[in-house]
Scaffold this active site. Structure first.
Site, PDB file in Angstrom:
ATOM      1  CD  GLU A 114      30.161  60.728  61.152  1.00  0.00           C
ATOM      2  OE1 GLU A 114      31.396  60.770  61.365  1.00  0.00           O
ATOM      3  OE2 GLU A 114      29.624  61.371  60.222  1.00  0.00           O
ATOM      4  CD  GLU A 120      34.870  54.751  61.120  1.00  0.00           C
ATOM      5  OE1 GLU A 120      35.078  54.747  62.344  1.00  0.00           O
ATOM      6  OE2 GLU A 120      34.563  55.774  60.482  1.00  0.00           O
ATOM      7  CG  ASP A 148      30.567  61.791  66.561  1.00  0.00           C
ATOM      8  OD1 ASP A 148      30.230  61.052  65.628  1.00  0.00           O
ATOM      9  OD2 ASP A 148      30.956  61.364  67.660  1.00  0.00           O
TER      10      ASP A 148
END
Length: 509
Positions: free
Chosen positions: A307, A337, A491
């Protein structure tokens, strides 16, 4: 009677005027198509009564209701499910406060924003917070001055309405896995007494991971439309910072890898590499080598999911891309990201400074394809293990997988979107009155080649397309209108997607 005659005449005149106007607008529409602009403005579609996909074929149901019903019917667990999952290695206690309120309490004034890779003062904090609030983007930074950080942390803890939560990607992923009673979860990370007390009872923490003091991260949240001076947030999000040396050094990694031998997990989930960045180039350069060596000791038959999180150093991201991505099986990441990965590796659309609004699906697909082609296992003879990417952004999610390795990915991507839609609103299930559809229902699969125009059917809300031996699954997110908490959504999305995924090829990764 007079009023009725005037009203009737007005209606007839209006109808004649609309017919004439509609003819004109249809002519304009033809111009759009022949001029290479096939997408009509939504206002024109609404005016002339052409369909713009904002109504449902299922009677009077809203699109949000149709998609929610479809999710409930189509999301099914795979035939083979994980029974043991090991998660590491960043864990902490999150102190969540309203960002603007805390900065005002610190006697900081609004002004212009500026990004700082490392925070060294309250002014750096103010400028970086404004920089990301203006964009409605999530970010995370290391605060290098321990004393200043502690003074800010005390102010945050004393701020009215401040709340403590389980924090750190690994701990949050572990918490999500622990909602499945048949799944045994091992968590390794710097677990202090407060965090240990807050963790789900189902989570196993090795004694070597326990420490005397907790690591605290400060999370400054803001709402969509919130104003501070000249800055207005386009959407709800948060800014995270800490002075966290234990997580920054990934000090629990070797303990984590050693504990796998006794635990025998079927899946390993790693996170926390982004925390290294704040330690400085010399320190992270050496520690990254050690981390790669430790990961290489994980038995080859166990798939590893990585992650990712917010980073700013292109050299650091490039090293992760070159050295870490090829030794993991799956990664999870958001739009910032993803773009930064492409910029660091000079990939597709790297010249784009930032996304504007909802990230374009075609550009996202190009970058996902490039990552798997360049750093993944699209060639069976490749030494890379990477075969899966779970991408999430506010309005939609995409799962890109190399064919032959992963199953149940349509259900997995929908499950991730469903949990995002419910958890952001603080609910266990989606409430259609509190969410809205923002995803495009028509889009291009690529801005390179092959370029295919695709549409999304709300009754079967997964669009599927292929490029080479890579398959893409896209589903919309029903965006919470008034999100209660944005921290940990990524998450939860990745964890849920993994729960609904299965390996289809039993071979060493």
């Amino acid at each position: 009677m007079v009023t009725g005659e005037i009203y009737s005449s007005g209606v007839c005149g209006s109808i004649m005027w609309r017919k004439a106007s509609a003819a004109l607008l249809l002519a304009l529409a033809v111009g759009y198509f022949y001029g290479g602009r096939p997408e009509l403005p939504e206002q024109i579609l609404q005016f002339i009564g052409l369909p713009n996909f904002q109504t449902s074929s299922q009677g009077n149901k809203s699109l949000e209701q149709v998609i929610t019903d479809a999710w409930e019917a189509l999301i099914t667990l795979p035939s083979r499910q994980w029974s043991k999952v090991a998660v590491g290695v960043n864990a902490c206690v999150d102190v969540v406060v309203t960002g603007v309120g805390l900065l005002q309490a610190l006697a900081l004034d609004p002004g212009t924003g500026r990004d700082h890779e490392v925070l060294r003062s309250k002014e750096d904090l103010r400028e970086t917070f404004i920089h990301y609030m203006k964009r409605g983007a999530a970010a995370e930074r290391f605060f290098s001055d321990k004393e200043v950080f502690q003074s800010v942390a005390r102010a945050a803890a004393e701020y009215p309405g401040a709340k403590l939560y389980v924090g750190g990607n690994a701990a949050l992923i572990g918490q999500k896995f622990a909602t499945y009673p048949d799944l045994m979860v091992l968590l390794c990370g710097p677990v202090g007494p407060k965090l240990h007390e807050m963790l789900d009872e189902q989570i196993v923490v090795p004694p070597e991971s326990l420490q005397e003091a907790d690591e605290f991260h400060l999370i400054l949240e803001y709402k969509a439309g919130e104003q501070w001076g000249p800055t207005q947030a386009p959407q709800a999000n948060r800014f995270i910072f800490s002075h966290d040396v234990s997580n920054g050094e990934m000090s629990s990694l070797e303990t984590f890898v050693a504990s796998l031998e006794e635990f025998h997990p079927e899946l390993v989930v790693l996170s926390g590499f982004h925390m290294m960045e704040g330690q400085g180039r010399e320190l992270w350069g050496e520690r990254l080598k050690e981390a790669v060596a430790a990961i290489a000791d994980i038995p080859k038959g166990i798939p590893i999911h990585l992650e990712l999180a917010s980073m700013t150093d292109k050299d650091f991201m490039s090293r992760i891309m070159q050295e870490v991505l090829p030794i993991v099986s799956s990664i999870g990441l958001n739009e910032q990201e993803l773009l930064f990965l492409s910029q660091a590796g000079e990939g597709p659309h790297a010249a784009l400074p930032a996304w504007k609004g909802i990230p374009d699906v075609g550009r996202v697909g190009d970058i996902l394809f490039w990552i798997l082609e360049r750093h993944g296992r699209t060639d069976p003879s490749s030494e890379s293990d990477l075969t899966r990417i779970h991408f999430h952004t506010l309005a939609y999610h995409v799962l890109a997988t190399v064919d032959g390795y992963w199953g149940n990915q349509a259900a997995a991507v929908m499950a991730g979107a469903r949990v995002a839609s419910s958890q952001a609103c603080g609910l266990q299930a989606v409430d259609v009155s509190k969410v809205e559809l923002k995803a495009p229902l028509e889009f291009l699969s690529s801005h390179l080649e092959p370029r295919e125009r695709l549409s999304l059917n709300p009754e079967e809300p997964v669009a599927v397309w292929r490029r080479g031996n890579i398959t893409f699954h896209l589903t919309p997110v029903l965006v919470c209108k008034r999100p209660l908490r944005t921290v940990g959504l990524g998450d939860a999305i990745s964890a849920e997607g993994l729960v609904y995924s299965e390996l289809t090829r039993q071979q060493p990764f």
